[in-house]
Design a protein around this motif. Structure first.
Motif: not given
Length: 292
Positions: A40-63
């Motif tokens: 339930a570490a919401r601030t850290t979850t937001a950072w990691l979700a943001d980082n995952y989103a950027g990396m997933a986009l680089s990988n072509g995983r738009a959804d």
């Protein structure tokens, strides 16, 4: 647990800056994200979700990228995240590549209510997203925006500078040789000391823009795609196709770019394919001949 979660933020970023392949980094961020959610570490979850989103986009995983960007934005609003502008800009970039330009514009406009980032690894996010949405209606204005920011904030350029690379790609399309050469110079300066196949490929790609060599950009795209940077491979192929069309040479780059774009469900950064509008500038766009 807090220190461990911080490592899941920092270590993938360090490895990404080292030029590591994408897939292992996504797996590492996802592991940290699952732990952060359970804690339930919401601030850290937001950072990691943001980082995952950027990396997933680089990988072509738009959804996947959009799903995680939405999570980062919603959590950011709940916890009063001081990096809320960054969260919105990450999502804006994903939305733009998926073709939802109005939603991207809304996120960029909302992001302007928050302070710009000042850490070099993320400071470019503000001018880049401003530049992308400006490019749609005012390409010359978008290039000027990036150029002015780069010259005014040299200490905030990334290492290497994504902004300098986009500036070079814009200048190529606008036939602005001076801006192109300056952008390539800035990119090479910002990537000094970086080694490995991904960085070498990106340098080959950027150098190909000034050399007008589609084969070098195509070769770079192959390396980037193999390393998992599929969205960047698409951009390199789009550049190669434009260079080949201007030179009047046969190239498989456009076909490869279109196939990759379709497979990923995203467009390349600066517009639709094929880029026929940039093949020959209209007389109205060309500078008048000097009087003698």
């Amino acid at each position: 647990a807090g220190l461990q979660l911080r490592c899941y933020i920092n270590l993938p970023a360090v490895r990404s800056n080292r030029g590591d392949d994408v897939e292992p980094l996504l797996a590492m961020i996802k592991e940290g994200l699952q732990l952060a959610r359970r804690s339930a570490a919401r601030t850290t979850t937001a950072w990691l979700a943001d980082n995952y989103a950027g990396m997933a986009l680089s990988n072509g995983r738009a959804d996947e990228a959009l799903e995680h960007a939405n999570e980062a934005v919603e959590l950011g609003r709940i916890v009063g995240d001081p990096h809320m502008g960054l969260r919105l800009r990450t999502r804006a970039g994903i939305l733009a590549l998926r073709g939802d330009l109005e939603a991207a514009r809304r996120d960029v406009e909302a992001a302007r209510a928050y302070p710009d980032e000042t850490e070099p690894q993320i400071a470019e996010s503000s001018p880049l997203t401003d530049g992308y949405v400006t490019w749609l209606d005012d390409p010359a204005g978008a290039l000027a925006l990036l150029r002015d920011w780069a010259e005014s904030h040299p200490e905030l350029l990334g290492t290497p500078s994504h902004l300098a690379r986009i500036m070079a790609r814009m200048a190529l399309r606008l036939d602005d040789r001076a801006a192109l050469e300056r952008a390539v110079e800035l990119y090479r300066q910002s990537s000094e000391g970086r080694s490995g196949r991904v960085y070498e490929a990106k340098r080959r790609w950027v150098d190909a823009l000034t050399a007008g060599d589609p084969s070098e950009a195509e070769a770079a795209a192959g390396v980037l795609e193999d390393a998992g940077y599929r969205a960047e491979a698409l951009d390199a192929l789009a550049d190669a196709a434009l260079l080949a069309a201007r030179a009047g040479v046969d190239s498989p780059a456009l076909e490869r770019a279109q196939a990759l774009s379709t497979a990923m469900g995203i467009g390349h950064t600066l517009g639709r394919l094929p880029e026929t509008r940039w093949l020959e500038r209209s007389r109205a766009d060309k500078p008048a001949a000097p009087r003698v």
